[in-house]
Scaffold this motif. Structure first.
Motif, PDB file in Angstrom:
ATOM      1  N   VAL A 127      85.879  24.180 -68.249  1.00 54.60           N
ATOM      2  CA  VAL A 127      85.208  25.358 -67.695  1.00 54.60           C
ATOM      3  C   VAL A 127      86.036  25.971 -66.572  1.00 54.60           C
ATOM      4  O   VAL A 127      86.276  27.186 -66.534  1.00 54.60           O
ATOM      5  N   SER A 139      77.127  29.323 -71.025  1.00 53.86           N
ATOM      6  CA  SER A 139      76.503  28.094 -70.536  1.00 53.86           C
ATOM      7  C   SER A 139      74.991  28.191 -70.660  1.00 53.86           C
ATOM      8  O   SER A 139      74.431  29.292 -70.705  1.00 53.86           O
ATOM      9  N   HIS A 225      77.992  23.766 -72.063  1.00 52.09           N
ATOM     10  CA  HIS A 225      78.842  24.947 -72.233  1.00 52.09           C
ATOM     11  C   HIS A 225      79.257  25.124 -73.688  1.00 52.09           C
ATOM     12  O   HIS A 225      79.428  24.155 -74.421  1.00 52.09           O
ATOM     13  N   ASP A 274      82.722  23.015 -62.041  1.00 48.29           N
ATOM     14  CA  ASP A 274      82.855  24.174 -62.916  1.00 48.29           C
ATOM     15  C   ASP A 274      83.498  25.364 -62.217  1.00 48.29           C
ATOM     16  O   ASP A 274      84.114  26.217 -62.866  1.00 48.29           O
TER      17      ASP A 274
END
Length: 349
Positions: A127, A139, A225, A274
Motif C-alpha cells: 500500500v 480499501s 486492500h 499504509d
C-alpha cells in the motif's frame, strides 16, 4: 604425592566439575545474534523476493537488503556456559527468555503472531509503495478477528466487510470502535456487512459486553486492500513486521525506471504503515552488524532506533536516519548521486 601436585590436581578436578555443572545447568535465557540478510531486489531460494505481474517493471541493480535477528528456539535449554559466552561476545545478546517468548504464550502462538505480523507488513508495504507512486489502492474495512467468547462470536466472521455501524458508513478500522463505544454495555449495535462467504449485504444485530467500562462486541476491525495488479513477496522462515520499509523500497525500485540504489549496497530495517510512516524495531544493533557483515555501506535506520544504533555502529557502516518512506527515497537519491554528505545521520548522544 607432593603438596603442589595434589593442589593442582584438586584445582583441575574442581574446574572440571564446575565446567560440567555449567554445561548441565540450564538458565532462563535466550540468545540473539545477527541473522541473514536478503536482497529484496534479487532472488532467494531460487525465486524473486518481489514478484510483480500485470504492470510494467524495470531492471534493478545493487542491494536493498532487509535484515534479521537469529534467536535460539523456544525449547532450547541454554546452559550457563553458553550464557556467559554470549554475555562476553560483542556480536551476540543474551536476554531473559520471556523477552522473546512471553509467559502464557506457547512457541506456536509466538510463531503464529510473528507470521501474522509479517503478512500484515507485506500488505502495508504494498500500500505504501503504490501510494508513493500515486497508484490508487482500493480499501475496505473488514472483521479482522472475532474474539473467542465475545458478543459477536457466531454472528460476525473474519473477512466480513463492515459497510456501516448503526447506519453510519465506516471508512477506517478505528471508526468501528468509535461507533460501538457510543453505546452502553448491554445495548445492541447494528452492523451492515457483506459476508466473506458470499451473498448480499446484510444487517446484523450484535450485543455488547463491558470491557474497562466501555461497550465492546469482541471483534478487531482491519483494513483490506484491493491492488490493481499482482505483487507477491516470497520469503519463507521470516516473521515479524520489521522488513516493511525494505519491501516497499524493493517494490518501488521495480516499478520505476530510476535505479534507486545506483548499484550501491544499501541495507535497512523498519516497520511501515499504509501511509509510509517508518516505525522502530527490536535488535537494531544486531541488524546493523548483519548489514555490515553482508557488505552494506549504508543502513537505513528508523529514527526512533537511531540513538541505540549509534552507540556502537559497526566499522564501515553509515547509519542513515529515516522517519518515512519519503525520507528513505530522498536518502537513496543522495546516495546514487554521490551526495552522501547530505544524508541525515544518527547522532551519538
Amino acid at each position: 604425592m607432593p603438596r603442589r601436585t595434589a593442589t593442582l590436581l584438586t584445582s583441575t578436578l574442581l574446574l572440571i566439575a564446575l565446567l560440567c555443572a555449567g554445561v548441565l545447568m540450564s538458565v532462563p535465557y535466550a540468545e540473539m545474534s545477527p541473522g541473514p540478510t536478503v536482497n529484496t531486489l534479487a532472488e532467494h531460494d531460487g525465486e524473486p523476493v518481489v514478484q510483480i505481474s500485470g504492470h510494467r517493471t524495470y531492471p534493478v541493480s545493487g542491494h536493498l537488503n532487509m535484515t534479521t535477528v537469529r534467536v535460539t528456539g523456544a525449547d532450547y535449554p541454554m546452559n550457563l556456559i553458553e550464557a556467559i559466552s554470549g554475555w562476553l561476545s560483542n556480536d551476540d545478546q543474551v536476554v531473559p527468555r520471556e523477552t522473546i517468548y512471553p509467559k502464557g504464550q506457547s512457541a506456536q502462538q509466538v510463531d503464529r503472531q510473528n507470521a501474522e505480523e509479517f503478512t500484515q507488513s507485506q500488505d502495508s508495504a504494498k500500500v505504501a509503495a503504490l501510494r508513493a507512486l500515486h497508484i490508487p489502492v482500493a480499501s475496505r474495512v473488514v472483521v479482522g478477528t472475532v474474539l473467542k467468547g465475545g458478543a459477536a462470536e457466531g454472528t460476525l466472521h473474519a473477512g466480513d466487510v463492515i459497510d456501516a455501524v448503526d447506519g453510519t458508513p465506516v471508512k477506517e478500522p478505528a471508526d468501528v470502535a468509535k461507533l460501538v463505544t457510543k453505546h452502553h454495555p448491554g445495548q445492541t449495535v447494528e452492523f451492515t456487512v457483506t459476508p466473506a462467504k458470499g451473498g448480499g449485504q446484510r444487517r446484523l444485530t450484535v450485543g455488547t459486553k463491558a470491557q474497562d467500562g466501555r461497550a465492546v462486541v469482541g471483534i478487531q476491525a482491519a483494513a483490506a486492500h484491493s491492488f490493481p495488479f499482482t505483487i507477491d513477496i516470497k520469503l519463507a522462515d521470516v516473521g515479524g513486521p520489521s522488513a516493511g520499509l525494505m519491501f516497499s523500497l524493493g517494490i518501488i525500485d521495480k516499478l520505476t525506471p530510476t535505479d534507486l540504489t545506483g548499484g550501491t549496497f544499501v541495507a535497512g530495517t523498519g516497520t511501515i504503515d499504509d501511509d509510509g510512516k517508518v516505525g522502530p524495531i527490536g535488535g537494531i544493533a544486531l541488524k546493523a552488524i548483519a548489514a555490515r557483515d553482508a557488505g552494506a555501506r549504508f543502513f537505513l535506520t528508523p529514527k526512533d532506533n537511531c540513538a541505540a544504533a549509534a552507540k556502537d555502529t559497526p566499522a564501515g557502516l553509515r547509519l542513515v536516519k529515516v522517519g518515512t518512506l519519503d525520507d528513505a527515497l530522498a536518502a537513496l537519491k543522495d546516495i546514487r548521486e554521490g551526495k552522501t554528505g547530505a544524508l541525515p545521520a544518527c547522532p551519538v548522544h
